[in-house]
Scaffold this active site. Structure first.
Site, PDB file in Angstrom:
ATOM      1  N   SER A  30     -27.935 -53.364  56.854  1.00 39.37           N
ATOM      2  CA  SER A  30     -28.676 -54.463  56.214  1.00 39.37           C
ATOM      3  C   SER A  30     -30.034 -54.020  55.698  1.00 39.37           C
ATOM      4  O   SER A  30     -30.873 -53.563  56.468  1.00 39.37           O
ATOM      5  CB  SER A  30     -28.957 -55.576  57.232  1.00 39.37           C
ATOM      6  OG  SER A  30     -27.787 -56.115  57.703  1.00 39.37           O
ATOM      7  N   HIS A  61     -25.981 -56.568  51.191  1.00 43.26           N
ATOM      8  CA  HIS A  61     -25.054 -55.443  51.184  1.00 43.26           C
ATOM      9  C   HIS A  61     -24.428 -55.350  49.786  1.00 43.26           C
ATOM     10  O   HIS A  61     -23.738 -56.278  49.373  1.00 43.26           O
ATOM     11  CB  HIS A  61     -23.943 -55.639  52.218  1.00 43.26           C
ATOM     12  CG  HIS A  61     -24.434 -55.582  53.640  1.00 43.26           C
ATOM     13  ND1 HIS A  61     -24.017 -54.634  54.530  1.00 43.26           N
ATOM     14  CD2 HIS A  61     -25.314 -56.343  54.300  1.00 43.26           C
ATOM     15  CE1 HIS A  61     -24.625 -54.815  55.692  1.00 43.26           C
ATOM     16  NE2 HIS A  61     -25.415 -55.857  55.565  1.00 43.26           N
ATOM     17  N   HIS A  83     -18.074 -55.659  58.737  1.00 43.93           N
ATOM     18  CA  HIS A  83     -18.397 -56.099  60.092  1.00 43.93           C
ATOM     19  C   HIS A  83     -17.191 -56.791  60.729  1.00 43.93           C
ATOM     20  O   HIS A  83     -16.424 -57.474  60.058  1.00 43.93           O
ATOM     21  CB  HIS A  83     -19.563 -57.095  60.070  1.00 43.93           C
ATOM     22  CG  HIS A  83     -20.840 -56.531  59.554  1.00 43.93           C
ATOM     23  ND1 HIS A  83     -21.157 -56.534  58.209  1.00 43.93           N
ATOM     24  CD2 HIS A  83     -21.883 -55.944  60.196  1.00 43.93           C
ATOM     25  CE1 HIS A  83     -22.342 -55.964  58.054  1.00 43.93           C
ATOM     26  NE2 HIS A  83     -22.808 -55.599  59.228  1.00 43.93           N
ATOM     27  N   TYR A  85     -17.437 -59.324  62.592  1.00 45.53           N
ATOM     28  CA  TYR A  85     -17.615 -60.794  62.532  1.00 45.53           C
ATOM     29  C   TYR A  85     -17.171 -61.389  61.195  1.00 45.53           C
ATOM     30  O   TYR A  85     -17.027 -62.602  61.071  1.00 45.53           O
ATOM     31  CB  TYR A  85     -19.073 -61.195  62.822  1.00 45.53           C
ATOM     32  CG  TYR A  85     -20.108 -60.695  61.841  1.00 45.53           C
ATOM     33  CD1 TYR A  85     -20.193 -61.203  60.550  1.00 45.53           C
ATOM     34  CD2 TYR A  85     -21.004 -59.708  62.209  1.00 45.53           C
ATOM     35  CE1 TYR A  85     -21.129 -60.735  59.649  1.00 45.53           C
ATOM     36  CE2 TYR A  85     -21.953 -59.237  61.323  1.00 45.53           C
ATOM     37  CZ  TYR A  85     -22.014 -59.752  60.042  1.00 45.53           C
ATOM     38  OH  TYR A  85     -22.931 -59.276  59.155  1.00 45.53           O
ATOM     39  N   GLU A  86     -16.945 -60.543  60.194  1.00 42.85           N
ATOM     40  CA  GLU A  86     -16.410 -61.053  58.930  1.00 42.85           C
ATOM     41  C   GLU A  86     -14.932 -61.393  59.067  1.00 42.85           C
ATOM     42  O   GLU A  86     -14.338 -61.950  58.135  1.00 42.85           O
ATOM     43  CB  GLU A  86     -16.594 -60.020  57.819  1.00 42.85           C
ATOM     44  CG  GLU A  86     -18.057 -59.797  57.436  1.00 42.85           C
ATOM     45  CD  GLU A  86     -18.224 -58.672  56.433  1.00 42.85           C
ATOM     46  OE1 GLU A  86     -18.082 -58.922  55.223  1.00 42.85           O
ATOM     47  OE2 GLU A  86     -18.491 -57.530  56.857  1.00 42.85           O
ATOM     48  N   ALA A 113     -29.687 -52.694  61.388  1.00 41.23           N
ATOM     49  CA  ALA A 113     -30.777 -53.558  61.811  1.00 41.23           C
ATOM     50  C   ALA A 113     -30.376 -54.142  63.149  1.00 41.23           C
ATOM     51  O   ALA A 113     -29.205 -54.454  63.358  1.00 41.23           O
ATOM     52  CB  ALA A 113     -30.983 -54.669  60.789  1.00 41.23           C
ATOM     53  N   MET A 211     -24.770 -56.118  65.720  1.00 36.83           N
ATOM     54  CA  MET A 211     -23.394 -56.567  65.458  1.00 36.83           C
ATOM     55  C   MET A 211     -22.567 -55.535  64.693  1.00 36.83           C
ATOM     56  O   MET A 211     -21.602 -55.888  64.028  1.00 36.83           O
ATOM     57  CB  MET A 211     -23.430 -57.872  64.653  1.00 36.83           C
ATOM     58  CG  MET A 211     -24.298 -58.965  65.249  1.00 36.83           C
ATOM     59  SD  MET A 211     -24.390 -60.388  64.167  1.00 36.83           S
ATOM     60  CE  MET A 211     -25.741 -61.306  64.923  1.00 36.83           C
ATOM     61  N   SER A 212     -22.963 -54.272  64.766  1.00 32.77           N
ATOM     62  CA  SER A 212     -22.241 -53.252  63.993  1.00 32.77           C
ATOM     63  C   SER A 212     -22.216 -51.946  64.773  1.00 32.77           C
ATOM     64  O   SER A 212     -22.388 -51.934  65.979  1.00 32.77           O
ATOM     65  CB  SER A 212     -22.934 -53.053  62.642  1.00 32.77           C
ATOM     66  OG  SER A 212     -24.215 -52.479  62.818  1.00 32.77           O
ATOM     67  N   ASN A 235     -36.570 -57.456  64.721  1.00 37.03           N
ATOM     68  CA  ASN A 235     -37.108 -58.631  65.428  1.00 37.03           C
ATOM     69  C   ASN A 235     -37.007 -58.371  66.917  1.00 37.03           C
ATOM     70  O   ASN A 235     -36.269 -57.487  67.348  1.00 37.03           O
ATOM     71  CB  ASN A 235     -36.281 -59.881  65.074  1.00 37.03           C
ATOM     72  CG  ASN A 235     -34.801 -59.669  65.348  1.00 37.03           C
ATOM     73  OD1 ASN A 235     -34.069 -59.089  64.533  1.00 37.03           O
ATOM     74  ND2 ASN A 235     -34.346 -60.087  66.514  1.00 37.03           N
ATOM     75  N   HIS A 246     -31.978 -64.687  59.670  1.00 37.93           N
ATOM     76  CA  HIS A 246     -31.613 -63.538  58.843  1.00 37.93           C
ATOM     77  C   HIS A 246     -32.747 -63.157  57.880  1.00 37.93           C
ATOM     78  O   HIS A 246     -32.921 -61.977  57.562  1.00 37.93           O
ATOM     79  CB  HIS A 246     -30.324 -63.860  58.077  1.00 37.93           C
ATOM     80  CG  HIS A 246     -29.790 -62.704  57.284  1.00 37.93           C
ATOM     81  ND1 HIS A 246     -29.341 -61.539  57.893  1.00 37.93           N
ATOM     82  CD2 HIS A 246     -29.648 -62.512  55.958  1.00 37.93           C
ATOM     83  CE1 HIS A 246     -28.941 -60.693  56.953  1.00 37.93           C
ATOM     84  NE2 HIS A 246     -29.108 -61.252  55.769  1.00 37.93           N
TER      85      HIS A 246
HETATM   86  N1  HPA Z   1     -29.287 -59.558  67.405  1.00 40.59           N
HETATM   87  C1  HPA Z   1     -28.164 -59.079  66.856  1.00 40.59           C
HETATM   88  N2  HPA Z   1     -28.134 -58.487  65.678  1.00 40.59           N
HETATM   89  C2  HPA Z   1     -29.290 -58.371  65.000  1.00 40.59           C
HETATM   90  C3  HPA Z   1     -30.494 -58.853  65.507  1.00 40.59           C
HETATM   91  C4  HPA Z   1     -30.501 -59.487  66.782  1.00 40.59           C
HETATM   92  O1  HPA Z   1     -31.527 -59.939  67.315  1.00 40.59           O
HETATM   93  N3  HPA Z   1     -31.449 -58.570  64.576  1.00 40.59           N
HETATM   94  C5  HPA Z   1     -30.832 -57.930  63.563  1.00 40.59           C
HETATM   95  N4  HPA Z   1     -29.524 -57.808  63.807  1.00 40.59           N
END
Ligand code: HPA
Length: 271
Positions: A30, A61, A83, A85-86, A113, A211-212, A235, A246
């Site tokens: 990302s 993306h 991903h 989750y897709e 990320a 998540m990847s 974050n 996001h």
């Molecule tokens: N959690 C999961 N995936 C993420 C996060 C998060 O806090 N930040 C960026 N991708």
């Protein structure tokens, strides 16, 4: 059609577009895809044209392969990844890693990320991934094993190449870029974690959550590829700051992408 048959079709298609030998596969997460814009002598192949590739659906993306030269190396970059989750299977998510290897890549640079779990991290920090925890509840190697690609029970003792990591650390020092190091814990997503899940992940030894990456690194290890992994901590994870969104993830990657690109480029030159 078997995995091997699909691999042959996809590899032949990509080679027919002008892709020759590949030293490094690059997976750009990302907001980090801009690195591919610096690849020279380029061949660009949109995912939707590639046999057996699904179309990527996530904002930020681009969804294309970029082949060419970067830091003196022949690279094949994924600008955008698939991903879990897709709704793709883990086998689909990791198919491009199989393709990289089939095209000759024995090494992979994977980026993402993620949320910072380690209380000493700040948003915008880069983190060298030293190890990972597969918390997705799935594994891309489930099902029949292709013995020609790798063993049934792969060793995961050094999922991220130590020597590559040392090079990245010394490059970061030289460029005066803060490079944290730590364990990446992969969740399925697409929800961000709850505060309780983040406390659990910290107890389990995670420094960042995302998540990847975890499935791709499993498949790279299956095929004995050497992996360098770099996370952008966009974050602080749930419960450590106000609500997550996001937009913040995108803003932080915007802010640190110049450092990120310099770190990867110089590291790539030296590994
Ligand atoms: N959690 C999961 N995936 C993420 C996060 C998060 O806090 N930040 C960026 N991708």
């Amino acid at each position: 059609m078997s995995l091997k048959e699909r691999l042959v079709e996809t590899t032949q298609f990509i080679q027919a577009q002008g892709v020759q030998e590949v030293d490094f596969g690059l997976i750009l997460g990302s907001g980090l895809g801009e690195l591919a814009d610096e690849i020279t002598d380029r061949v660009v192949i949109p995912y939707e044209t590639i046999p057996h590739f699904p179309a990527s659906t996530v904002v930020g993306h681009a969804g294309q392969l970029v082949y060419g030269t970067l830091s003196g190396k022949k690279v094949l970059a994924m600008q955008g990844r698939f991903h879990y989750y897709e709704g793709h299977s883990m086998q689909t998510v990791t198919f491009p890693v199989r393709v990289m290897k089939a095209l000759g890549a024995n090494s992979m640079v994977v980026t993402n990320a993620a949320g910072g779990v380690n209380t000493s991290f700040s948003p915008g920090d880069l983190m060298l991934i030293t190890d990972q925890i597969n918390y997705t509840g799935d594994n891309p190697l489930m099902g029949l094993n292709e013995d020609e690609l790798g063993p049934r029970f792969p060793d995961m003792s050094e999922p991220y190449d130590r020597a590559y990591g040392e090079v990245a650390k010394s490059v970061a020092k030289e460029l005066k870029i803060t490079l944290q190091k730590g364990v990446y814990m992969g969740f399925s997503g697409p929800t961000y974690e709850t505060p309780a899940e983040i406390r659990m992940s910290r107890l389990m030894g995670a420094d960042a959550v995302g998540m990847s990456t975890v499935p791709e690194v499993i498949v790279a290890n299956h095929m004995s590829m050497r992996v360098l992994g770099v996370t952008c901590v966009t974050n602080l994870a749930a419960g450590m700051q106000a609500n997550l969104n996001h937009e913040e993830v995108v803003e932080t990657t915007e802010r640190v992408k110049a450092d990120f690109k310099e770190l990867i480029k110089l590291t790539l030159e030296r590994i």
